[in-house]
Design a protein around this motif. Structure first.
Motif, PDB file in Angstrom:
ATOM      1  N   ALA A 135      -0.909  16.654 -12.448  1.00 53.38           N
ATOM      2  CA  ALA A 135      -1.195  17.996 -11.819  1.00 53.38           C
ATOM      3  C   ALA A 135      -0.086  19.508 -12.538  1.00 53.38           C
ATOM      4  O   ALA A 135      -0.706  20.692 -13.052  1.00 53.38           O
ATOM      5  CB  ALA A 135      -1.232  18.218 -10.134  1.00 53.38           C
ATOM      6  N   ALA A 136       1.129  18.853 -12.808  1.00 48.53           N
ATOM      7  CA  ALA A 136       1.780  20.104 -13.007  1.00 48.53           C
ATOM      8  C   ALA A 136       1.813  20.153 -14.847  1.00 48.53           C
ATOM      9  O   ALA A 136       1.474  21.611 -14.921  1.00 48.53           O
ATOM     10  CB  ALA A 136       3.851  19.396 -13.007  1.00 48.53           C
ATOM     11  N   LEU A 146      -5.163  12.754  -1.464  1.00 52.60           N
ATOM     12  CA  LEU A 146      -5.014  11.511  -1.974  1.00 52.60           C
ATOM     13  C   LEU A 146      -5.574  10.093  -1.183  1.00 52.60           C
ATOM     14  O   LEU A 146      -5.035  10.437  -0.180  1.00 52.60           O
ATOM     15  CB  LEU A 146      -3.793  10.762  -2.606  1.00 52.60           C
ATOM     16  N   SER A 147      -7.059   9.895  -1.776  1.00 55.90           N
ATOM     17  CA  SER A 147      -6.682   8.204  -0.713  1.00 55.90           C
ATOM     18  C   SER A 147      -6.695   7.161  -1.816  1.00 55.90           C
ATOM     19  O   SER A 147      -7.592   7.027  -3.263  1.00 55.90           O
ATOM     20  CB  SER A 147      -8.238   8.453   0.142  1.00 55.90           C
ATOM     21  N   LEU A 148      -6.941   5.937  -1.361  1.00 59.22           N
ATOM     22  CA  LEU A 148      -6.368   4.967  -2.470  1.00 59.22           C
ATOM     23  C   LEU A 148      -7.953   4.147  -1.397  1.00 59.22           C
ATOM     24  O   LEU A 148      -7.863   3.820   0.082  1.00 59.22           O
ATOM     25  CB  LEU A 148      -5.442   3.537  -1.701  1.00 59.22           C
ATOM     26  N   LYS A 179       1.411  -1.059  -0.340  1.00 60.59           N
ATOM     27  CA  LYS A 179      -0.092  -0.124  -0.356  1.00 60.59           C
ATOM     28  C   LYS A 179       0.866   1.314   0.331  1.00 60.59           C
ATOM     29  O   LYS A 179       0.721   2.182  -1.108  1.00 60.59           O
ATOM     30  CB  LYS A 179      -0.650  -0.156   1.385  1.00 60.59           C
ATOM     31  N   GLU A 180       1.856   1.301   0.330  1.00 57.49           N
ATOM     32  CA  GLU A 180       2.810   1.981   0.436  1.00 57.49           C
ATOM     33  C   GLU A 180       3.020   2.812  -0.889  1.00 57.49           C
ATOM     34  O   GLU A 180       3.534   3.944  -1.140  1.00 57.49           O
ATOM     35  CB  GLU A 180       4.444   2.104   1.288  1.00 57.49           C
ATOM     36  N   ILE A 181       4.233   1.553  -1.222  1.00 58.18           N
ATOM     37  CA  ILE A 181       4.470   1.920  -2.930  1.00 58.18           C
ATOM     38  C   ILE A 181       3.117   2.021  -3.698  1.00 58.18           C
ATOM     39  O   ILE A 181       3.669   3.241  -4.834  1.00 58.18           O
ATOM     40  CB  ILE A 181       4.515   0.298  -3.354  1.00 58.18           C
ATOM     41  N   ALA A 182       2.206   1.238  -3.608  1.00 57.97           N
ATOM     42  CA  ALA A 182       1.270   1.959  -4.363  1.00 57.97           C
ATOM     43  C   ALA A 182       1.172   3.730  -4.133  1.00 57.97           C
ATOM     44  O   ALA A 182       0.143   4.279  -5.495  1.00 57.97           O
ATOM     45  CB  ALA A 182      -0.524   1.132  -4.138  1.00 57.97           C
ATOM     46  N   ARG A 183       0.968   4.373  -2.885  1.00 62.21           N
ATOM     47  CA  ARG A 183       0.214   5.268  -2.694  1.00 62.21           C
ATOM     48  C   ARG A 183       1.510   6.667  -3.041  1.00 62.21           C
ATOM     49  O   ARG A 183       1.146   7.592  -4.110  1.00 62.21           O
ATOM     50  CB  ARG A 183       0.380   5.882  -0.956  1.00 62.21           C
ATOM     51  N   ASP A 184       2.795   5.944  -2.606  1.00 57.99           N
ATOM     52  CA  ASP A 184       4.606   6.612  -3.592  1.00 57.99           C
ATOM     53  C   ASP A 184       3.837   6.646  -4.665  1.00 57.99           C
ATOM     54  O   ASP A 184       3.741   8.039  -5.631  1.00 57.99           O
ATOM     55  CB  ASP A 184       5.422   6.563  -3.013  1.00 57.99           C
ATOM     56  N   ARG A 185       3.421   5.862  -5.691  1.00 55.39           N
ATOM     57  CA  ARG A 185       3.691   5.988  -7.096  1.00 55.39           C
ATOM     58  C   ARG A 185       2.547   7.077  -7.720  1.00 55.39           C
ATOM     59  O   ARG A 185       2.912   7.833  -8.573  1.00 55.39           O
ATOM     60  CB  ARG A 185       3.181   4.527  -7.534  1.00 55.39           C
ATOM     61  N   LEU A 186       1.270   6.109  -6.991  1.00 55.30           N
ATOM     62  CA  LEU A 186       0.141   7.449  -7.162  1.00 55.30           C
ATOM     63  C   LEU A 186       0.717   8.552  -6.941  1.00 55.30           C
ATOM     64  O   LEU A 186      -0.096   9.376  -7.792  1.00 55.30           O
ATOM     65  CB  LEU A 186      -1.522   6.915  -6.268  1.00 55.30           C
TER      66      LEU A 186
END
Length: 157
Positions: free
Chosen positions: A136-137, A146-148, A121-128
C-alpha cells in the motif's frame, strides 16, 4: 429428500443448507473434514440444487482426492511453518511458543490442534498485514480491511 448424496464410488454425502441471503447455488468442501456443503436460495427447488451438484461431481471428486488424508495435529506431529518443519510439543504457560526446538503448545492434549490453528492464523494475519502495508505504501494507496478465507474449496473461486 433425506440423506442426499452423489452416487459413485465412494458415494459423497451432501449437506444441504438453505439461506435467505443466497442468490445462487454454491458448493464448499471443508478442508478440515471433507464435508461437501451445498448452499441454495431459500425458494429454490431441492431437485435443482442436487442437479447442480451432480453437474459438478468431477470437480468435487477432484478436490476431495487432492485434499489427501486427514492429519491430526497433536503432540509429536510435524508442522511446516516458514519453510521449516517444527515438531509440536507440550508447552507450559499460557501462550504458544515457537523456537528452534519446536512449537510448544500449552493446555490439554485434546485442544492442541485448535490452539495451534488459532496461533498460526494470527501469524498469517500479521504477515499479511505487514505485506499489505508495504505494498500500500509503494502504491500510495490505503486499504480498508483484511480477511483470511479458504476459498479453494468453493466452486468458481
Amino acid at each position: 429428500m433425506s440423506d442426499p448424496h452423489l452416487l459413485g464410488d465412494p458415494p459423497i454425502p451432501l449437506l444441504l443448507r438453505r439461506s435467505a441471503q443466497a442468490k445462487r447455488i454454491s458448493l464448499r468442501i471443508s478442508q478440515l473434514d471433507g464435508r461437501v456443503t451445498l448452499t441454495m436460495p431459500k425458494r429454490l427447488a431441492e431437485r435443482e440444487a442436487l442437479d447442480f451438484a451432480r453437474s459438478k461431481e468431477a470437480w468435487i471428486r477432484k478436490h476431495l482426492e487432492a485434499r489427501g488424508e486427514d492429519v491430526m495435529v497433536g503432540i509429536g506431529a510435524e508442522v511446516p511453518l516458514g519453510g521449516k518443519n517444527y515438531r509440536v510439543q507440550a508447552g507450559t504457560g499460557r501462550r504458544v511458543e515457537i523456537t528452534a526446538d519446536g512449537i510448544f503448545v500449552p493446555g490439554p492434549a485434546a485442544r492442541v490442534g485448535a490452539r495451534l490453528s488459532a496461533h498460526l492464523k494470527e501469524i498469517a494475519r500479521d504477515r499479511l498485514a505487514g505485506a499489505s502495508d508495504d505494498y500500500a505504501a509503494r502504491l500510495g494507496r490505503s486499504y480498508a480491511r483484511l480477511s483470511l478465507r479458504d476459498t479453494r474449496s468453493r466452486w468458481g473461486s
